[in-house]
Design a protein around this motif. Structure first.
Motif, PDB file in Angstrom:
ATOM      1  N   ALA A 152       0.830  -1.214   0.000  1.00  0.00           N
ATOM      2  CA  ALA A 152       0.000   0.000   0.000  1.00  0.00           C
ATOM      3  C   ALA A 152       0.855   1.251   0.000  1.00  0.00           C
ATOM      4  CB  ALA A 152      -0.936  -0.008   1.213  1.00  0.00           C
ATOM      5  N   ARG A 153       1.972   1.219   0.719  1.00  0.00           N
ATOM      6  CA  ARG A 153       2.860   2.384   0.756  1.00  0.00           C
ATOM      7  C   ARG A 153       3.467   2.653  -0.613  1.00  0.00           C
ATOM      8  NH1 ARG A 153       6.246   1.197   5.050  1.00  0.00           N
ATOM      9  NH2 ARG A 153       4.605   1.988   6.399  1.00  0.00           N
ATOM     10  N   LEU A 154       3.832   1.583  -1.335  1.00  0.00           N
ATOM     11  CA  LEU A 154       4.375   1.762  -2.680  1.00  0.00           C
ATOM     12  C   LEU A 154       3.312   2.259  -3.646  1.00  0.00           C
ATOM     13  CD1 LEU A 154       6.686  -1.344  -3.131  1.00  0.00           C
ATOM     14  CD2 LEU A 154       7.377   1.047  -3.020  1.00  0.00           C
ATOM     15  N   THR A 155       2.080   1.780  -3.473  1.00  0.00           N
ATOM     16  CA  THR A 155       1.018   2.131  -4.407  1.00  0.00           C
ATOM     17  C   THR A 155       0.451   3.522  -4.150  1.00  0.00           C
ATOM     18  OG1 THR A 155       0.452  -0.209  -4.545  1.00  0.00           O
ATOM     19  CG2 THR A 155      -1.169   1.341  -5.388  1.00  0.00           C
TER      20      THR A 155
ATOM     21  N   ARG B 182       0.363   9.090  -6.244  1.00  0.00           N
ATOM     22  CA  ARG B 182      -0.921   9.775  -6.002  1.00  0.00           C
ATOM     23  C   ARG B 182      -1.304  10.693  -7.157  1.00  0.00           C
ATOM     24  NH1 ARG B 182      -0.078  11.757   0.001  1.00  0.00           N
ATOM     25  NH2 ARG B 182       2.065  11.436  -0.600  1.00  0.00           N
ATOM     26  N   ILE B 183      -0.322  11.375  -7.734  1.00  0.00           N
ATOM     27  CA  ILE B 183      -0.619  12.229  -8.893  1.00  0.00           C
ATOM     28  C   ILE B 183      -1.068  11.375 -10.071  1.00  0.00           C
ATOM     29  CG2 ILE B 183       0.440  13.724 -10.642  1.00  0.00           C
ATOM     30  CD1 ILE B 183       2.087  14.969  -8.371  1.00  0.00           C
ATOM     31  N   TYR B 184      -0.395  10.260 -10.289  1.00  0.00           N
ATOM     32  CA  TYR B 184      -0.785   9.350 -11.377  1.00  0.00           C
ATOM     33  C   TYR B 184      -2.220   8.852 -11.166  1.00  0.00           C
ATOM     34  CZ  TYR B 184      -1.317   5.111 -14.052  1.00  0.00           C
ATOM     35  OH  TYR B 184      -1.821   4.152 -14.882  1.00  0.00           O
TER      36      TYR B 184
ATOM     37  N   LEU C 141      -9.085  -2.128 -16.075  1.00  0.00           N
ATOM     38  CA  LEU C 141      -8.569  -0.763 -16.029  1.00  0.00           C
ATOM     39  C   LEU C 141      -8.148  -0.381 -14.614  1.00  0.00           C
ATOM     40  CD1 LEU C 141     -11.011   1.010 -18.487  1.00  0.00           C
ATOM     41  CD2 LEU C 141      -8.526   0.925 -18.712  1.00  0.00           C
ATOM     42  N   VAL C 142      -8.949  -0.774 -13.626  1.00  0.00           N
ATOM     43  CA  VAL C 142      -8.605  -0.482 -12.231  1.00  0.00           C
ATOM     44  C   VAL C 142      -7.330  -1.212 -11.837  1.00  0.00           C
ATOM     45  CG1 VAL C 142      -9.364  -0.773  -9.828  1.00  0.00           C
ATOM     46  CG2 VAL C 142     -10.980   0.031 -11.557  1.00  0.00           C
ATOM     47  N   VAL C 143      -7.250  -2.494 -12.171  1.00  0.00           N
ATOM     48  CA  VAL C 143      -6.048  -3.275 -11.844  1.00  0.00           C
ATOM     49  C   VAL C 143      -4.826  -2.689 -12.553  1.00  0.00           C
ATOM     50  CG1 VAL C 143      -4.943  -5.531 -12.158  1.00  0.00           C
ATOM     51  CG2 VAL C 143      -7.282  -5.388 -11.287  1.00  0.00           C
ATOM     52  N   ALA C 144      -4.973  -2.311 -13.801  1.00  0.00           N
ATOM     53  CA  ALA C 144      -3.853  -1.734 -14.548  1.00  0.00           C
ATOM     54  C   ALA C 144      -3.377  -0.439 -13.898  1.00  0.00           C
ATOM     55  CB  ALA C 144      -4.252  -1.496 -16.001  1.00  0.00           C
ATOM     56  N   ALA C 145      -4.298   0.409 -13.478  1.00  0.00           N
ATOM     57  CA  ALA C 145      -3.919   1.668 -12.827  1.00  0.00           C
ATOM     58  C   ALA C 145      -3.205   1.397 -11.504  1.00  0.00           C
ATOM     59  CB  ALA C 145      -5.142   2.547 -12.610  1.00  0.00           C
ATOM     60  N   LEU C 146      -3.695   0.438 -10.736  1.00  0.00           N
ATOM     61  CA  LEU C 146      -3.064   0.125  -9.451  1.00  0.00           C
ATOM     62  C   LEU C 146      -1.686  -0.506  -9.637  1.00  0.00           C
ATOM     63  CD1 LEU C 146      -6.115  -1.171  -7.401  1.00  0.00           C
ATOM     64  CD2 LEU C 146      -4.933   1.028  -7.176  1.00  0.00           C
ATOM     65  N   VAL C 147      -1.558  -1.367 -10.616  1.00  0.00           N
ATOM     66  CA  VAL C 147      -0.252  -1.982 -10.897  1.00  0.00           C
ATOM     67  C   VAL C 147       0.745  -0.911 -11.322  1.00  0.00           C
ATOM     68  CG1 VAL C 147       0.970  -3.484 -12.535  1.00  0.00           C
ATOM     69  CG2 VAL C 147      -1.097  -4.295 -11.403  1.00  0.00           C
ATOM     70  N   GLN C 148       0.315   0.008 -12.137  1.00  0.00           N
ATOM     71  CA  GLN C 148       1.229   1.052 -12.594  1.00  0.00           C
ATOM     72  C   GLN C 148       1.561   2.040 -11.483  1.00  0.00           C
ATOM     73  OE1 GLN C 148       0.815   0.743 -17.270  1.00  0.00           O
ATOM     74  NE2 GLN C 148       0.486   2.723 -16.443  1.00  0.00           N
ATOM     75  N   ALA C 149       0.601   2.320 -10.585  1.00  0.00           N
ATOM     76  CA  ALA C 149       0.903   3.177  -9.435  1.00  0.00           C
ATOM     77  C   ALA C 149       1.918   2.485  -8.524  1.00  0.00           C
ATOM     78  CB  ALA C 149      -0.370   3.501  -8.661  1.00  0.00           C
ATOM     79  N   TRP C 150       1.778   1.162  -8.350  1.00  0.00           N
ATOM     80  CA  TRP C 150       2.742   0.401  -7.565  1.00  0.00           C
ATOM     81  C   TRP C 150       4.127   0.459  -8.218  1.00  0.00           C
ATOM     82  CZ3 TRP C 150       5.289  -4.030  -9.292  1.00  0.00           C
ATOM     83  CH2 TRP C 150       6.095  -4.654  -8.333  1.00  0.00           C
TER      84      TRP C 150
END
Length: 114
Positions: free
Chosen positions: A9-12, A19-21, A84-93
């Protein structure tokens, strides 16, 4: 287990870049929703392309995996929206991991006054 989830969670969500992404992805999703629901188009709207551009290349990898189950699966909203949600979370991580690597590894806990 709790420490791993906290680290994930800290990485994501923990650094400014992630957070900006995620805020950009949320803004694009809101734009797509408003465009889809309230704007009449004579032809198809291209507003949704922004979500794909912001979540690329992860969304394309997920769509390739989904196509193993058939084209109908990939084209369904039941697959596409969670992907799309998973992709955004993976990329934020991944962005959080990249920022941590640029800073020289995991940050040591520092007192607030330091």
């Amino acid at each position: 287990m709790h420490a791993r989830l906290t680290s994930l969670a800290r990485l994501t969500f923990g650094d400014l870049a992630s957070r900006i992404y995620l805020a950009l992805v949320a803004a694009a999703a809101l734009f797509v929703a408003v465009d889809t629901l309230f704007v009449h188009h004579e032809d198809a709207s291209m507003a949704g392309i922004w979500l794909f551009l912001l979540t690329a290349p992860t969304i394309f990898a997920l769509m390739a995996l989904g196509s193993l189950f058939g084209e109908g699966v990939v084209e369904s909203a039941a697959f596409l929206y969670p992907a799309l949600v998973v992709a955004a979370l993976v990329q934020a991580w991944a962005l959080g991991l990249f920022v941590r690597l640029l800073r020289g590894g995991p940050q040591a806990a520092r007192p607030h006054g330091a």
